[in-house]
Design a protein around this motif. Structure first.
Motif, PDB file in Angstrom:
ATOM      1  N   PHE A   1       5.367 -15.092 -36.052  1.00 34.16           N
ATOM      2  CA  PHE A   1       5.090 -13.909 -36.648  1.00 34.16           C
ATOM      3  C   PHE A   1       4.667 -12.657 -35.786  1.00 34.16           C
ATOM      4  CE2 PHE A   1       4.412 -17.641 -38.917  1.00 34.16           C
ATOM      5  CZ  PHE A   1       5.080 -17.319 -40.358  1.00 34.16           C
ATOM      6  N   ASP A   2       5.036 -11.686 -35.983  1.00 28.42           N
ATOM      7  CA  ASP A   2       4.608 -10.350 -35.199  1.00 28.42           C
ATOM      8  C   ASP A   2       3.588  -9.394 -35.816  1.00 28.42           C
ATOM      9  OD1 ASP A   2       6.369  -8.905 -36.743  1.00 28.42           O
ATOM     10  OD2 ASP A   2       7.881  -8.736 -35.314  1.00 28.42           O
TER      11      ASP A   2
ATOM     12  N   GLN B   1       5.853 -19.623 -26.843  1.00 25.82           N
ATOM     13  CA  GLN B   1       6.668 -20.681 -27.524  1.00 25.82           C
ATOM     14  C   GLN B   1       7.574 -20.310 -28.259  1.00 25.82           C
ATOM     15  OE1 GLN B   1       3.427 -22.579 -30.239  1.00 25.82           O
ATOM     16  NE2 GLN B   1       2.113 -23.177 -28.451  1.00 25.82           N
ATOM     17  N   ALA B   2       7.733 -18.891 -28.410  1.00 27.32           N
ATOM     18  CA  ALA B   2       8.865 -18.403 -29.146  1.00 27.32           C
ATOM     19  C   ALA B   2      10.188 -18.328 -28.313  1.00 27.32           C
ATOM     20  CB  ALA B   2       8.417 -17.128 -29.674  1.00 27.32           C
TER      21      ALA B   2
ATOM     22  N   HIS C   1       0.719 -12.471 -42.818  1.00 25.28           N
ATOM     23  CA  HIS C   1       1.619 -12.443 -41.529  1.00 25.28           C
ATOM     24  C   HIS C   1       3.099 -12.230 -41.465  1.00 25.28           C
ATOM     25  CE1 HIS C   1      -2.115 -15.225 -40.544  1.00 25.28           C
ATOM     26  NE2 HIS C   1      -1.815 -14.726 -39.397  1.00 25.28           N
ATOM     27  N   LYS C   2       3.653 -11.260 -40.992  1.00 23.68           N
ATOM     28  CA  LYS C   2       5.253 -10.824 -41.025  1.00 23.68           C
ATOM     29  C   LYS C   2       6.042 -11.838 -40.227  1.00 23.68           C
ATOM     30  CE  LYS C   2       6.167  -6.864 -39.329  1.00 23.68           C
ATOM     31  NZ  LYS C   2       7.226  -7.074 -38.386  1.00 23.68           N
ATOM     32  N   LEU C   3       6.883 -12.292 -41.083  1.00 23.20           N
ATOM     33  CA  LEU C   3       7.846 -13.387 -40.406  1.00 23.20           C
ATOM     34  C   LEU C   3       8.768 -12.634 -39.217  1.00 23.20           C
ATOM     35  CD1 LEU C   3       9.180 -16.426 -40.220  1.00 23.20           C
ATOM     36  CD2 LEU C   3      10.717 -15.678 -41.970  1.00 23.20           C
ATOM     37  N   ARG C   4       8.907 -13.301 -38.298  1.00 23.15           N
ATOM     38  CA  ARG C   4       9.805 -12.869 -37.211  1.00 23.15           C
ATOM     39  C   ARG C   4      10.984 -13.556 -36.838  1.00 23.15           C
ATOM     40  NH1 ARG C   4       8.984  -9.780 -32.461  1.00 23.15           N
ATOM     41  NH2 ARG C   4      10.788  -9.567 -31.091  1.00 23.15           N
TER      42      ARG C   4
ATOM     43  N   ILE D   1       4.911 -11.035 -30.843  1.00 17.07           N
ATOM     44  CA  ILE D   1       4.653 -12.092 -31.662  1.00 17.07           C
ATOM     45  C   ILE D   1       3.205 -12.489 -31.226  1.00 17.07           C
ATOM     46  CG2 ILE D   1       5.178 -14.613 -31.555  1.00 17.07           C
ATOM     47  CD1 ILE D   1       7.942 -13.854 -31.129  1.00 17.07           C
ATOM     48  N   THR D   2       2.262 -12.750 -32.248  1.00 15.73           N
ATOM     49  CA  THR D   2       1.151 -13.129 -32.005  1.00 15.73           C
ATOM     50  C   THR D   2       0.510 -14.213 -33.100  1.00 15.73           C
ATOM     51  OG1 THR D   2       0.496 -11.616 -33.776  1.00 15.73           O
ATOM     52  CG2 THR D   2       0.400 -10.499 -31.756  1.00 15.73           C
ATOM     53  N   HIS D   3       1.443 -14.896 -33.700  1.00 13.54           N
ATOM     54  CA  HIS D   3       1.189 -16.122 -34.724  1.00 13.54           C
ATOM     55  C   HIS D   3       2.298 -17.122 -34.690  1.00 13.54           C
ATOM     56  CE1 HIS D   3      -1.700 -17.805 -37.482  1.00 13.54           C
ATOM     57  NE2 HIS D   3      -0.552 -18.115 -38.466  1.00 13.54           N
ATOM     58  N   VAL D   4       1.800 -18.234 -34.691  1.00 13.20           N
ATOM     59  CA  VAL D   4       2.907 -19.172 -35.086  1.00 13.20           C
ATOM     60  C   VAL D   4       2.349 -20.373 -35.966  1.00 13.20           C
ATOM     61  CG1 VAL D   4       1.911 -20.374 -33.005  1.00 13.20           C
ATOM     62  CG2 VAL D   4       4.175 -20.954 -33.677  1.00 13.20           C
TER      63      VAL D   4
END
Length: 262
Positions: A206-207, A185-186, A252-255, A213-216
């Motif tokens: 988020f990575d 999706q990214a 979660h760390k924003l990418r 990238i593992t989270h949205v």
């Protein structure tokens, strides 16, 4: 060998990574989801979904085979069940109810009746045709329909959903096709340069420590996000990432932030 095609004839069918009941569920099919059959072991089917081009395995007892003409037609039959918990149809021949989840595909009905393959059904309720016209005004309301749904790896319903399943299902209510996994999706949409410029309906990614990238989640505004983490929840977000007040730490760390509807 001629291509074969199928359609999901049950409310929710697990897609597994391997042809085994013990294999993890990587995604789900909803009623009316159609696919190409890639391999048939006699017990399991390897499939490629039409909606998001996702590969996996389903039990051979959990589908109906369809002709290519219907497979093609289902691409354009973009009529679905809305964001309500109580949705059901009736299998006419057996007079049996089938409870469905929000976002399920329903072919065009005639006086509330429709066919899927050779089976006749009666719609008990209403469908709608998704449109992006009301995306900005309604996306937050649709996202909140899934609020407090438990986290389920591979899930795509209010009874269990993962982070990319949440974004995919919310966007499905507006006729928008997102890929299945967060990193896929990214790759869609346009980059939003700054968090301060984020709008409701933008996607934040988020990575992990390896930079993957593992989270949205879906931005509600430029300070709040709705996402699936333990459950579908609303948390604060800043340039560092998502802050969980209950845990009193960043989770979660924003990418990046992407805009699908420009």
């Amino acid at each position: 060998m001629n291509e074969q095609f199928g359609v999901c004839n049950l409310s929710l069918v697990p897609i597994r990574t391997e042809p085994s009941d013990k294999s993890e569920m990587s995604s789900q099919l909803l009623f009316g989801d159609h696919f190409t059959i890639l391999e048939n072991t006699g017990k399991w089917l390897k499939i490629l979904t039409a909606h998001d081009e996702y590969e996996g395995w389903i039990d051979i007892k959990q589908f109906d085979e369809i002709e290519h003409s219907l497979f093609v037609a289902l691409h354009d039959l973009n009529t679905i069940l809305g964001p309500f918990v109580s949705n059901f149809i009736t299998k006419v021949s057996a007079n049996e109810k089938l409870h469905l989840v929000a976002g399920s595909n329903i072919p065009n009905t005639l006086d509330k009746f429709f066919y899927l393959g050779n089976t006749k059904y009666k719609l008990e309720g209403e469908t709608f045709r998704p449109t992006i016209d009301n995306f900005r005004s309604s996306v937050i309301e649709v996202a909140k329909f899934y609020l407090n749904a438990p986290y389920l790896w591979g899930g795509k319903s209010v009874f269990g959903i993962d982070c990319s399943g949440l974004t995919q299902m919310v966007f499905r209510h507006f006729g928008l096709k997102l890929r299945r996994d967060a990193y896929q999706q990214a790759e869609q949409g346009e980059l939003v340069a700054f968090l301060q410029g984020a709008q409701g309906g933008d996607l934040a990614f988020f990575d992990n420590e390896d930079g993957r990238i593992t989270h949205v989640g879906i931005m509600l505004d430029n300070e709040r996000i709705i996402h699936a983490s333990g459950q579908v929840r609303i948390d604060g977000i800043d340039n560092q990432g998502i802050f969980d007040k209950g845990l009193n730490r960043y989770t979660h760390k924003l990418r990046i932030i992407k805009r699908i509807v420009v």
